[in-house]
Scaffold this active site. Structure first.
Site, PDB file in Angstrom:
ATOM      1  N   LYS A   1      56.619  40.402  24.858  1.00  0.00           N
ATOM      2  CA  LYS A   1      55.968  40.790  26.105  1.00  0.00           C
ATOM      3  C   LYS A   1      56.953  40.687  27.258  1.00  0.00           C
ATOM      4  O   LYS A   1      57.781  39.762  27.312  1.00  0.00           O
ATOM      5  CB  LYS A   1      54.745  39.894  26.352  1.00  0.00           C
TER       6      LYS A   1
ATOM      7  N   SER B   1      46.176  41.261  29.418  1.00  0.00           N
ATOM      8  CA  SER B   1      47.389  41.901  29.881  1.00  0.00           C
ATOM      9  C   SER B   1      48.388  42.199  28.770  1.00  0.00           C
ATOM     10  O   SER B   1      49.334  42.965  28.971  1.00  0.00           O
ATOM     11  CB  SER B   1      48.058  41.008  30.936  1.00  0.00           C
TER      12      SER B   1
ATOM     13  N   SER C   1      44.228  37.065  27.650  1.00  0.00           N
ATOM     14  CA  SER C   1      45.159  38.192  27.595  1.00  0.00           C
ATOM     15  C   SER C   1      45.859  38.399  26.263  1.00  0.00           C
ATOM     16  O   SER C   1      46.570  39.378  26.087  1.00  0.00           O
ATOM     17  CB  SER C   1      46.215  38.056  28.695  1.00  0.00           C
TER      18      SER C   1
END
EC number: 6.3.5.7
Length: 489
Positions: free
Chosen positions: A77, A153, A177
């Protein structure tokens, strides 16, 4: 079968039998990215030249003592710092961070296991969002239906695994997330106990809530990835110095006698009918496996969303103050004096959602409002934590849906942030309490979209969470289903 349909154990066996090479795995990953990422839009930055070079070196070094993660392609990420590899947290204000000077602790640990970093994955800017539509660069799409969001996210992290672009990925979870996008994309995502995994090198959103965790296709692979990244870190003051078990031992046990709590609030009004039915079917499966379940109550969970957004936004306003065009971030060309430069740099660099949360947090921390909002939210957080502790006195795990709905269409909720915030109502309490939670696939909706089952455990009891998840996974075939985009090609 694609190489990406094998488990880590199976891949390691093939590597040692010389049936495949690390270069084959890396080439497969980039070939798949070239095939589908124009549609999925999961990656922000690729590490192709370095990854292929590393693969050749690993092919020459392969020994009998190699880690189970050896040579496996992974996506990271974009809010997890990677030395020499662009890291932007999907924000324009960090568009010039092309060559970070150090690796996050989790990246160091993965490098020690000889994984191969394929690239950096898209996300909501600074991890603020539930759909991946708040990225400063592109909108990631759900591999099951590219008209739908992948969740957020960590939407890029979940979509890349679901689409078969990488074997596994790292995400971060502040209010759901990891688990919510795992649910939307039909993969396995774990938010570990707060403090179990070092946050050093994670671009902070809300420091008391953020936690890095693994996203994989199977529960067993998830445990292997977690095993590699846990442990006390002197570089992180919130890192817990606890004994780390062998998480794979959890798979040797069944769930006979397991006591499951099902909060009535998690199956109440607002939860989609198909989601509720899938969860009830999962509970029936647990009964067949010898577990028992009872309905309980988390009475303060109805206040979780309000408390979370006050606390997380307050911490965000403090954490993001450093991004001003001087200490960090892109500096505006429109400047007259220092204050003017600060204002323009932040106005140009931050997106709407980030600005919204900074303003909310600054208000909640301001003189005259601190006690009424921030302090009260902290008190509610304690009540929510106490609710969990009370339930865990009599039960081993808590089970319910990960999200009240399946994925929704791109653009459907982006203009209504309050409605979108409420969609995190089932995941947020876990972060407020600091306990571990995992999402595993438990069915498909009538529209062919994945449904996630959330399993919540006691502090630092990831082993029981994995045991519960693995038993369900082995008794069903939900984890074997693939989107047409991310299937057997």
């Amino acid at each position: 079968m694609s190489l990406f349909d094998y488990t880590l154990k199976e891949l390691q066996e093939k590597l040692h039998n010389k049936e495949i090479t690390v270069s084959d795995l890396v080439e497969t990953s980039f070939a798949r990215i070239n095939e589908v990422d124009d549609e999925v839009q999961a990656f922000l930055t690729l590490n192709e030249e370095e990854a292929k070079k590393q693969a050749k070196e690993l092919d020459e070094q392969l020994g009998t003592d190699a880690s189970i993660l050896y040579g496996a392609p992974i996506g990271i990420k974009d809010n997890i710092v990677t030395k020499g590899l662009r890291t932007t947290a999907a924000s324009q204000i960090l568009a010039n961070l092309n060559d970070p000077l150090y690796d996050a602790t989790v990246v160091e640990k993965l490098n020690a296991e000889k994984t191969v970093t394929i690239g950096k994955l898209n996300m909501d800017e600074f991890a603020m969002g539930s759909t991946n539509e708040n990225s400063g660069y592109k909108k990631t799409r759900n591999p099951w239906n590219t008209d739908y969001v992948p969740g957020g996210s960590s939407g890029g992290s979940a979509a890349a695994v679901a689409a078969g672009e990488v074997f596994f990925s790292l995400g971060s979870d502040t209010g759901g997330s990891i688990r919510q996008p795992a649910s939307f994309c039909g993969v396995v995502g774990l938010k570990p106990t707060y403090g179990l995994v070092s946050r050093f090198g994670l671009v902070a959103f809300a420091s008391s809530l953020d936690q890095i965790g693994p996203i994989t296709r199977t529960v067993e692979d998830n445990a292997h990835l977690l095993q590699a990244i846990v442990g006390h870190d002197k570089m992180d003051s919130t890192s817990a110095n606890v004994e780390i078990p062998n998480y794979s031992d959890a798979f040797k046990q069944d769930v006979k006698g397991l006591r499951i709590a099902v909060p009535k609030e998690y199956l109440a009004e607002g939860v989609d009918k198909e989601v509720k039915e899938a969860v009830l079917q999962a509970l029936k499966k647990y009964e067949e496996l010898g577990a028992t379940w009872e309905e309980v109550s988390l009475p303060h969970s109805k206040y979780a969303v309000a408390a979370y957004y006050l606390l997380s936004s307050s911490e965000a306003s403090a954490n993001l103050a450093r991004f001003d065009g001087v200490r960090y971030g892109v500096r505006t060309e429109k400047r007259v004096d220092m204050l003017d430069m600060f204002k323009h740099s932040r106005a140009e660099g931050f997106g709407d959602e980030v600005k919204r949360r900074i303003m909310l947090g600054t208000f909640a921390l301001s003189s005259g409002y601190y006690d009424a909002y921030y302090k009260k939210a902290q008190k509610v957080r304690t009540l929510i934590k106490n609710d969990f502790e009370k339930i865990f006195e009599d039960y081993d795990v808590i089970v319910g849906p990960t999200s009240p709905t399946t994925a929704y269409k791109i653009g459907e909720k982006i203009d209504d942030p309050l409605t979108m915030y409420v969609d995190d109502i089932l995941t947020i309490p876990v972060n407020l309490a600091g306990v571990p939670g995992i999402s595993v696939p438990c069915g498909l909706s009538s529209e062919g979209l994945p449904i996630g089952l959330q399993i919540i455990g006691k502090h630092f009891d990831e082993s029981t969470v994995y045991r519960t998840a693995y038993a369900f996974e082995q008794a069903t075939d939900h984890h074997k289903k693939r989107p047409s985009l991310g299937g057997d090609k």
